[in-house]
Design a protein around this motif. Sequence first.
Motif, short mmCIF file in Angstrom:
data_model
loop_
_atom_site.label_atom_id
_atom_site.label_comp_id
_atom_site.label_asym_id
_atom_site.label_seq_id
_atom_site.Cartn_x
_atom_site.Cartn_y
_atom_site.Cartn_z
N ARG A 83 0.82 -1.21 0.00
CA ARG A 83 0.00 0.00 0.00
C ARG A 83 0.86 1.27 0.00
O ARG A 83 0.37 2.35 -0.28
CB ARG A 83 -0.93 -0.01 1.21
N LEU B 124 0.83 5.37 -1.44
CA LEU B 124 0.72 6.26 -0.28
C LEU B 124 1.86 7.27 -0.20
O LEU B 124 1.64 8.44 0.13
CB LEU B 124 0.70 5.42 1.01
N LEU C 266 -3.40 15.67 2.14
CA LEU C 266 -3.78 14.50 2.96
C LEU C 266 -2.63 13.94 3.78
O LEU C 266 -2.84 13.11 4.67
CB LEU C 266 -4.33 13.39 2.06
N SER D 198 -1.14 15.00 6.13
CA SER D 198 -1.32 15.22 7.57
C SER D 198 -2.26 14.20 8.19
O SER D 198 -2.41 14.16 9.41
CB SER D 198 -1.85 16.63 7.84
N THR D 199 -2.93 13.40 7.37
CA THR D 199 -3.84 12.39 7.93
C THR D 199 -3.18 11.02 8.06
O THR D 199 -3.82 10.07 8.50
CB THR D 199 -5.11 12.23 7.05
N PHE D 200 -1.91 10.92 7.69
CA PHE D 200 -1.26 9.60 7.70
C PHE D 200 -0.79 9.23 9.11
O PHE D 200 0.40 9.03 9.35
CB PHE D 200 -0.08 9.56 6.74
N SER D 201 -1.74 9.12 10.02
CA SER D 201 -1.36 8.66 11.36
C SER D 201 -0.94 7.20 11.30
O SER D 201 -0.13 6.74 12.11
CB SER D 201 -2.52 8.85 12.33
N ARG D 202 -1.49 6.48 10.38
CA ARG D 202 -1.01 5.14 10.06
C ARG D 202 -0.42 5.19 8.66
O ARG D 202 -1.03 5.81 7.80
CB ARG D 202 -2.18 4.13 10.07
N PRO D 203 0.67 4.55 8.37
CA PRO D 203 1.48 3.82 9.32
C PRO D 203 2.04 4.73 10.42
O PRO D 203 2.27 5.91 10.20
CB PRO D 203 2.63 3.28 8.44
N GLU E 160 -0.39 9.65 17.39
CA GLU E 160 -0.45 10.21 16.03
C GLU E 160 -1.89 10.32 15.54
O GLU E 160 -2.28 11.32 14.95
CB GLU E 160 0.38 9.35 15.08
N ASP E 161 -2.68 9.26 15.77
CA ASP E 161 -4.09 9.33 15.39
C ASP E 161 -4.76 10.55 16.01
O ASP E 161 -5.61 11.19 15.40
CB ASP E 161 -4.85 8.08 15.88
N VAL F 291 -4.82 14.02 14.08
CA VAL F 291 -5.39 14.24 12.74
C VAL F 291 -6.63 15.13 12.80
O VAL F 291 -7.52 14.92 13.62
CB VAL F 291 -5.74 12.91 12.06
N ALA G 119 -11.34 11.09 9.95
CA ALA G 119 -9.87 11.06 9.84
C ALA G 119 -9.41 9.75 9.22
O ALA G 119 -8.56 9.73 8.32
CB ALA G 119 -9.24 11.26 11.22
N ASN H 13 -7.50 8.89 5.39
CA ASN H 13 -6.25 8.17 5.20
C ASN H 13 -6.47 7.08 4.14
O ASN H 13 -7.35 6.25 4.29
CB ASN H 13 -5.84 7.54 6.54
N LEU I 199 -5.16 4.44 3.62
CA LEU I 199 -5.09 3.08 4.16
C LEU I 199 -6.41 2.65 4.79
O LEU I 199 -6.59 1.46 5.09
CB LEU I 199 -3.97 2.95 5.19
#
Lengths: 430, 430, 430, 430
Positions: free
Chosen positions: A86, A90, A106, A108-113, B44-45, B48, B166, B170, B172
């Motif tokens: 993925r 990404l 976007l 700033s929304t990549f808390s994952r990974p 981190e989550d 967001v 949020a 993402n 993912l």
Amino acid sequence: MAFKSVLTFRSSPEKEGHSRAELAARYIECRKQTEALAAPLTAEDQMVQSSSEASPAKWHQAHTTWFFETFILSPHLPGYRTFDQRFRDLFNSYYNAVGQQPEKALRSTFSRPTLDDVCKFRRNVDEQIAVLLGSDHSSEVLELVELGINHEQQHQELLVTDIKHAFWSNPLRPAYQQNRSATDLAAPSQKAETHAGGLIEVGANGSAFHFDNEAPRHKVFVQPFRFATRPATCGEYLAFMDDRGYERPELWLSDGWKAVLAHGWKAPLYWEKHDKEWLHFTCSGMRKVEEPEPVCHVSYYEADAFARWAGARLTTEFEWELVAAQAQVEGNLLEQGRFHPAPAQGGDDPLQLFGDVWEWTASAYLPYPGFKAAAGALGEYNGKFMSGQMVLRGGSCSTPRSHIRATYRNFFPPETRWQFSGIRLADDSL
Amino acid sequence: MAFKSVLTFRSSPEKEGHSRAELAARYIECRKQTEALAAPLTAEDQMVQSSSEASPAKWHQAHTTWFFETFILSPHLPGYRTFDQRFRDLFNSYYNAVGQQPEKALRSTFSRPTLDDVCKFRRNVDEQIAVLLGSDHSSEVLELVELGINHEQQHQELLVTDIKHAFWSNPLRPAYQQNRSATDLAAPSQKAETHAGGLIEVGANGSAFHFDNEAPRHKVFVQPFRFATRPATCGEYLAFMDDRGYERPELWLSDGWKAVLAHGWKAPLYWEKHDKEWLHFTCSGMRKVEEPEPVCHVSYYEADAFARWAGARLTTEFEWELVAAQAQVEGNLLEQGRFHPAPAQGGDDPLQLFGDVWEWTASAYLPYPGFKAAAGALGEYNGKFMSGQMVLRGGSCSTPRSHIRATYRNFFPPETRWQFSGIRLADDSL
Amino acid sequence: MAFKSVLTFRSSPEKEGHSRAELAARYIECRKQTEALAAPLTAEDQMVQSSSEASPAKWHQAHTTWFFETFILSPHLPGYRTFDQRFRDLFNSYYNAVGQQPEKALRSTFSRPTLDDVCKFRRNVDEQIAVLLGSDHSSEVLELVELGINHEQQHQELLVTDIKHAFWSNPLRPAYQQNRSATDLAAPSQKAETHAGGLIEVGANGSAFHFDNEAPRHKVFVQPFRFATRPATCGEYLAFMDDRGYERPELWLSDGWKAVLAHGWKAPLYWEKHDKEWLHFTCSGMRKVEEPEPVCHVSYYEADAFARWAGARLTTEFEWELVAAQAQVEGNLLEQGRFHPAPAQGGDDPLQLFGDVWEWTASAYLPYPGFKAAAGALGEYNGKFMSGQMVLRGGSCSTPRSHIRATYRNFFPPETRWQFSGIRLADDSL
Amino acid sequence: MAFKSVLTFRSSPEKEGHSRAELAARYIECRKQTEALAAPLTAEDQMVQSSSEASPAKWHQAHTTWFFETFILSPHLPGYRTFDQRFRDLFNSYYNAVGQQPEKALRSTFSRPTLDDVCKFRRNVDEQIAVLLGSDHSSEVLELVELGINHEQQHQELLVTDIKHAFWSNPLRPAYQQNRSATDLAAPSQKAETHAGGLIEVGANGSAFHFDNEAPRHKVFVQPFRFATRPATCGEYLAFMDDRGYERPELWLSDGWKAVLAHGWKAPLYWEKHDKEWLHFTCSGMRKVEEPEPVCHVSYYEADAFARWAGARLTTEFEWELVAAQAQVEGNLLEQGRFHPAPAQGGDDPLQLFGDVWEWTASAYLPYPGFKAAAGALGEYNGKFMSGQMVLRGGSCSTPRSHIRATYRNFFPPETRWQFSGIRLADDSL
């Protein structure tokens, strides 16, 4: 393979001293440098994207790794298994040929990974690059690794400028590092050296790494010119401000004046007046503006208006290169760890060509005669940005020393202010 | 004190069973609930902020704590020392009377204070509230704590809807929780009950907690009307879509049609067509759209257009309240932990008045006769939003059970879609 | 036919005195009125569209004619031949059911047809309407002509407000008419009359022309209230301004405060401070602001903030109607030719219910119980605008006398300022 | 005087044949030309401003007159009395040194002064210029009149392109002139001539009128290059479109691709597909796209993408000038009255250097070495636009013959499409 024209090693890397062992060592050094720059930052800090120009630090760490995986490991290491399928989309920045990319905002929304996962991604790619360099002797791989290192160095500089902006945006104004005061707060006075110009050669020749936009080396005719012995200082810029520089349309390009009005510019980015004193935000937090320091965080428009006010103009990129070709690549660069320009120190003129501040030139960013972008994804590296941008030269206090050279062409739109961008005056010699 | 008219306890809280001990227990329960909702999220989550409507989870945790500190501890606990002076502005949402607030979009840059620091802030305030409740018997303090609990409950719902957005943003598409399938995928058919209306009373009377916008209780005249026995389902909404509902301007309010064109709406928020199947993003990740589930994440405009297509209209807030005043407050609420609406189950009609989905009403959000906003900061809680918004009733699958009641008035601009907002049909009875 | 519910004549037009002859006379009178309003304007003046809310005068002349052709002549006059096929789309405003419409902003590009051609179009339609009224006795045609007249009257008012804005936008500030000074520059002091309210009936009953949004007549319960005896004056508004009304967020709705900041509002539209004196642009050019005149060109937000500052609120549309139902329809209306509000003159209270300024009410523009928009194009007349707008009552100095009545509901978005919109205070009677 | 460097007559105008009598004759001819171009337009047509790039025809007529009054009559004709004081600001375009200017978008509101008044203004200025030229022998006045004529010629071209856009915006699509079909619908095939380049001189020398941006004449080094014998045709551009040219990001500059997506570009401006045929709007109305005609109304981005698709690049402005310096200034220019590019006709290569279409070059619009803008208002003529624009060369079918020359530099932002802008291919000669 298409990458040749991007890298343009003309002779064997081995002979040029880019032995595999050395390259592997430089790869490791580069990767460690990135991680050292990120070390003062929490996982949360590495999430922040405070403007559309900037990216989160975690993203920089991931994207540079993605570059090695996508362009080197996947096509060249037999049996390489993608770390996470993925990530291909990404962490793609703008390579249409590789596939889709998320909108930049976007990121700033990549808390994952998570940051932990990104660190694992980095370690995995590091291990596999080591395997590759131990087994593949092709010049193509070596050239690509060289490119990947240079790519990551660009993101090291961006990591610093982006986190500076991020911390400035936070009302708490946290500092990226402890206060490092400049030791010698004085600067030699500004002078102008005369150069004869003539029919000269500019651009990179093939014997060492350079980006495709630095080539081909070619002839240009340069008129006689005068060239400032050091960048403009905060003190000189304050004189421009005090002389109502931001209120006089006759000093500005038409688009520059529109920018002044649209954004309400009254000073460089990060400057704030508290009572009667000018402060600015630095990587060490809010600090008094020191007059001998080179002014930075100005747009091309501000640099141009300042030059007009001073009865001069900005240097062209070829004048700059003609002068810089004689100079040593040394100065206040990333490795000094100051992340802030320092006052010029005595020595042979001209001073501070490399490091401290990028120098806006009067040259639009255009292809050199004979330039052709490479086919395929890596052809998107530089060529497609050749409109609407101005060339900057010389590197800044956040540019790695091994990354900069006399032929190096940086480029940004004329409104850009969040880079360490400053002013080198020049003029025609009549 | 100005807060009286916000809280409008008319009788002694003690007599009404709101003993201090009970209140202290509810305070603790509420605070734990917030933390339980945040527990599945990394630091981190919790950074967001994926739209201008939403806030980061960390911010919700801090802001609710700020509310207790600013409005209760600072003015009422002798000797209370502010946890961090800088938080007073930093975590202010929109209370002009308290001071400056950072622009909402900046909340995504608050990497500092860290999540750890925010947790310490929470614990510190919790300890001091305990001290206060152990020493201050004034009804004013009790009323303010009650208000603070209700305020935090509102942010619990927002925390869920904001993290849903949020995670959807993402690429993912991580899940907030494990998949919880609905157990009973069928819904009773839609019917319309007739109500006689008449001169009735609506609004909260003084004997229990309510927000200022629910009062004063007053008379309104309601015409005879018909009222749907359950909210509209995804299956019914699919029929609207299949009948080209998003392509026929005659079904839409003028502003609604503009929104359809401007945003390219073709389905509720979070819906995506894969091959020929409609999926939607839920707190448990991407999932097939189940026809018997109540449709949600529709704007007022979509609810209104659906109703027009169905030959009906939306309920008014007073029709809704008239019906709901007879019902028990129970249903698929936050405590169920589904965070997704479930198909209606058999029972006494009307079904699903409380929980599952907020029900857009045809009523604009306006003050009740005799309403006056409180003086001071808490007067900014509700009254200043009384323009340009529509009333929603009944709570959703993310509303705490003790937070909702028949007189409760929620409100959002008509374009809003990221809340669990659905559709209750009604019509005139001729 | 679908138009019935729009027009809602319940009894025979003949019996009600709307004989064909009378209707034909009123048609002619209305058409002449429009042309008289346009007479001071050059063909060039009639091209100007100075804001997205306004339309060119030539367009108003053409569109009102289009209305008669499209909805009356084409379907009802046997053998009618369209004046110009291309006008069907060109002069459609927003009737999706009729076909495409040009974007509103394009109206300023309609140099063709010329004003002469539009005048020919008007005369042709006038002749054919005369033919139709001489031959077709159906109540449907009579009702449609009645609707067309009322439609054109609405555009008469818009023609005045739009040309006022157009001339104000021109830096030369031309005047629409010669200066007509107010004769009596004093106003009775503001008072509040108390009304008992109760269960009353509002809305139009079927015996005379009204728009669909005024019906059905229905019961509402009104609390006791106090009602200002005249609209607020410029002098009173200046006191609000002098008390920093535009600088205190606590006086404003949240959206209103945003509008103040976004637009930099510091006074009503058309006001300018020259030295220490307030002037405003009127249909007679720039003129001193006279304190006894009703304040106008304020938005709903300003009206609401002024009321809050005054310790009062705006009237609701039902309170207003309850009071106005007792009053004569007379006042400073279009026929006076002043095109500017005049100071209240002594007489029976309340004063100036009709004419001078539209009065912003605290009521959102929503359908009455039992309202159903007509099927077909004319159903788009009112119903589709029932979101995001506030009701205004009473007509202004540019409203034709025969157009206004106690049940009449005008509506505009709360930011609107280019209409002659003013303030009537009210309050709860406790 | 500051104007010298703008005009840069180096030798006596008299000797160069610019006798006063001749100049007076050319002045009259130029003024008549403007009026002839406006003759087919009604006063209403002359009001239309259909985009932010364009201006109304009446404004062009007034502004060119204002230029003569402001820069020549007022300072140089003793006793000259301003025609209307208010015009000084009203018809100022962008000269900050002269005073305020209305926002450009407001030009569409200038119904007053009427067209008649503007014509009187023109006649009055014409008479006074005649008086001045009869009495003042100074070279400064002659030079300024020469500048005024050249300024008005620029506005003649804009008048045509602006009214074309205005008529296209009107859904009725009126024609500016009767249909003039191209007589010879075939074009020679595209070839590439090789040029040796070298160290050459470019720019204007002082012996004849030129704008300041054409000077100083200076040396540049030009690599060997290939140069297309004629501009690209509609047929060639259709091949690019058929090869999915507008769908392949790899053909575009990054900013160009953004423009394609943002504006939904699928063809040049004014092109529309009806059934399977491409039509385009011309000054003679909608017409079939003729393959042999030069393609025009393309942006720089489209020209660049087309060149990349063709395996070539655009010419630089110096390559173009090197070639054009050998050619006669003749072609399909304003005086032909076609206002549309025509197919190339056989003859000596290269063809169509002058007239038909402006040719986008690969050169950014920057000052020549030694360029200094004049002091004062006329210094704002060219220099302040030297950022963010690309150079175009050669003039178009709407450029007056006496206005264009080999050294002439036109410039527009790269997104611009409403000018008659086309494509000349070139390439490196390796």
